[in-house]
Write a protein that holds these residues in place. Structure first.
Motif, mmCIF file in Angstrom:
data_model
loop_
_atom_site.group_PDB
_atom_site.id
_atom_site.type_symbol
_atom_site.label_atom_id
_atom_site.label_comp_id
_atom_site.label_asym_id
_atom_site.label_seq_id
_atom_site.Cartn_x
_atom_site.Cartn_y
_atom_site.Cartn_z
ATOM 1 N N ILE A 172 0.708 -1.280 0.066
ATOM 2 C CA ILE A 172 -0.131 -0.060 0.022
ATOM 3 C C ILE A 172 0.972 1.248 0.026
ATOM 4 O O ILE A 172 0.725 2.173 -0.816
ATOM 5 C CB ILE A 172 -1.081 0.030 1.301
ATOM 6 C CG1 ILE A 172 -2.116 -1.031 0.978
ATOM 7 C CG2 ILE A 172 -1.586 1.348 1.289
ATOM 8 C CD1 ILE A 172 -2.974 -1.167 2.328
ATOM 9 N N PHE A 191 -5.292 6.103 4.844
ATOM 10 C CA PHE A 191 -5.224 4.867 5.161
ATOM 11 C C PHE A 191 -5.493 4.868 6.962
ATOM 12 O O PHE A 191 -4.658 5.640 7.135
ATOM 13 C CB PHE A 191 -4.051 4.185 4.672
ATOM 14 C CG PHE A 191 -4.197 4.283 3.215
ATOM 15 C CD1 PHE A 191 -4.697 3.222 2.454
ATOM 16 C CD2 PHE A 191 -3.393 4.935 2.493
ATOM 17 C CE1 PHE A 191 -4.551 2.904 1.267
ATOM 18 C CE2 PHE A 191 -3.371 4.909 0.867
ATOM 19 C CZ PHE A 191 -3.999 3.771 0.373
ATOM 20 N N SER A 201 -4.883 -0.037 6.433
ATOM 21 C CA SER A 201 -5.967 -0.312 5.495
ATOM 22 C C SER A 201 -6.865 0.655 5.179
ATOM 23 O O SER A 201 -6.629 1.975 5.816
ATOM 24 C CB SER A 201 -6.932 -1.159 6.466
ATOM 25 O OG SER A 201 -7.227 -0.620 7.874
ATOM 26 N N GLY A 202 -7.605 0.480 4.175
ATOM 27 C CA GLY A 202 -8.277 1.770 3.574
ATOM 28 C C GLY A 202 -9.176 2.472 4.540
ATOM 29 O O GLY A 202 -10.062 1.845 5.408
ATOM 30 N N THR A 258 -9.123 -0.759 -1.282
ATOM 31 C CA THR A 258 -7.907 -1.308 -2.043
ATOM 32 C C THR A 258 -8.093 -2.661 -2.589
ATOM 33 O O THR A 258 -8.992 -3.451 -1.997
ATOM 34 C CB THR A 258 -6.706 -1.544 -0.822
ATOM 35 O OG1 THR A 258 -7.217 -2.493 0.183
ATOM 36 C CG2 THR A 258 -6.445 -0.156 -0.199
ATOM 37 N N THR A 259 -7.721 -2.799 -3.822
ATOM 38 C CA THR A 259 -7.706 -3.988 -4.440
ATOM 39 C C THR A 259 -6.396 -4.351 -4.986
ATOM 40 O O THR A 259 -5.124 -3.624 -4.805
ATOM 41 C CB THR A 259 -8.573 -3.827 -5.911
ATOM 42 O OG1 THR A 259 -7.820 -2.755 -6.832
ATOM 43 C CG2 THR A 259 -9.934 -3.417 -5.522
ATOM 44 N N ASP A 300 -11.508 2.951 -6.647
ATOM 45 C CA ASP A 300 -10.974 2.052 -5.922
ATOM 46 C C ASP A 300 -9.295 2.155 -6.037
ATOM 47 O O ASP A 300 -8.685 2.743 -7.054
ATOM 48 C CB ASP A 300 -11.199 0.478 -6.370
ATOM 49 C CG ASP A 300 -12.621 0.304 -5.993
ATOM 50 O OD1 ASP A 300 -13.040 0.678 -5.456
ATOM 51 O OD2 ASP A 300 -13.215 -0.707 -6.861
ATOM 52 N N PHE A 301 -8.486 1.673 -5.139
ATOM 53 C CA PHE A 301 -7.125 1.966 -5.027
ATOM 54 C C PHE A 301 -6.491 0.579 -5.344
ATOM 55 O O PHE A 301 -6.375 -0.406 -4.619
ATOM 56 C CB PHE A 301 -6.642 2.210 -3.731
ATOM 57 C CG PHE A 301 -4.990 2.748 -3.600
ATOM 58 C CD1 PHE A 301 -4.647 3.976 -3.980
ATOM 59 C CD2 PHE A 301 -4.116 1.982 -3.056
ATOM 60 C CE1 PHE A 301 -3.535 4.496 -3.960
ATOM 61 C CE2 PHE A 301 -2.756 2.507 -2.965
ATOM 62 C CZ PHE A 301 -2.346 3.681 -3.339
ATOM 63 N N ASP A 302 -6.009 0.493 -6.704
ATOM 64 C CA ASP A 302 -5.350 -0.950 -7.500
ATOM 65 C C ASP A 302 -3.997 -0.641 -7.154
ATOM 66 O O ASP A 302 -3.305 -0.389 -7.739
ATOM 67 C CB ASP A 302 -5.842 -0.750 -8.882
ATOM 68 C CG ASP A 302 -5.442 -2.421 -9.507
ATOM 69 O OD1 ASP A 302 -4.640 -3.007 -8.785
ATOM 70 O OD2 ASP A 302 -6.032 -2.705 -10.321
ATOM 71 N N VAL A 303 -3.672 -1.619 -6.024
ATOM 72 C CA VAL A 303 -2.254 -1.573 -5.620
ATOM 73 C C VAL A 303 -1.485 -2.038 -6.541
ATOM 74 O O VAL A 303 -0.297 -1.493 -6.770
ATOM 75 C CB VAL A 303 -2.179 -2.312 -4.000
ATOM 76 C CG1 VAL A 303 -0.736 -2.810 -3.957
ATOM 77 C CG2 VAL A 303 -2.758 -1.527 -3.048
#
Length: 208
Positions: free
Chosen positions: A75, A99, A111-112, A117-118, A173-176
């Motif tokens: 992250i 976060f 964590s979000g 988060t994806t 969405d936060f695509d890691v």
């Protein structure tokens, strides 16, 4: 190729030295000037030498790398990569708002807080058992864990420009995995030189 050779060749650059732990060594067995770094951290984007942004985050939270689980490292790396790719100066206050910081025993979890988060691993098994001791220049990062302070848990207030960026993050969405795709070419954005582009240019970096 054994673990030490793999780590020394692919993850530990010139100027740093890695050694495998002995049979009875634990992560807190590091010698003077050493850090214990889990191998999985390197696999999710942790780099040496430490990026200035990574040093800033580690110093603020008062933790050493082995206290972060691999998903938390991923992250943080993804966030740094995204800000760098858009020439936006790294913002710890925005990160702290996006976060949630949580200390679970000796492990620190991110964590979000305001976004989902994806691209994170579902599970990591025994990640803390596979590590190397690394010595070299870590800047002024603490080489031993310190006590967590309450300030690390409470997100700070933001200025108007930061709020606009935060609101944008909060709609996506936060695509890691996607955001850290440029990890091999990341360059720091010097303080004062970062810019905040129009929000419309961010749409390519997130899932709707």
């Amino acid at each position: 190729m054994d673990e030490f050779q793999l780590t020394q060749t692919h993850y530990v650059p010139a100027g740093y030295t890695a050694r495998n732990p002995g049979n009875h060594d634990k992560v807190n067995s590091a010698g003077e000037g050493e850090l214990a770094i889990p191998l999985e951290h390197f696999e999710v984007g942790f780099c040496l030498p430490l990026w200035p942004e990574m040093r800033q985050a580690l110093r603020y939270y008062g933790v050493v790398p082995v206290q972060l689980n691999p998903n938390s490292v991923a992250i943080l790396v993804a966030f740094i990569c995204y800000m760098q790719s858009e020439r936006i100066e790294f913002s710890l206050p925005i990160f702290r708002n996006l976060f949630t910081f949580r200390a679970k025993g000796r492990v620190v979890l991110f964590s979000g807080q305001l976004l989902r988060t994806t691209g994170l691993a579902n599970k990591h098994h025994h990640w803390g058992d596979k590590f190397v001791f690394v010595s070299g220049d870590f800047g002024n990062v603490h080489l031993a864990p310190i006590q967590y302070e309450y300030a690390a848990y409470k997100p700070p207030s933001l200025g108007s420009r930061e709020i606009a960026l935060l609101e944008f993050f909060g709609t996506k969405d936060f695509d890691v995995q996607f955001l850290r795709h440029g990890v091999d070419s990341i360059l720091p954005v010097p303080p004062g030189e970062g810019t905040v582009p129009p929000l419309s240019c961010y749409s390519l970096y997130f899932q709707d």
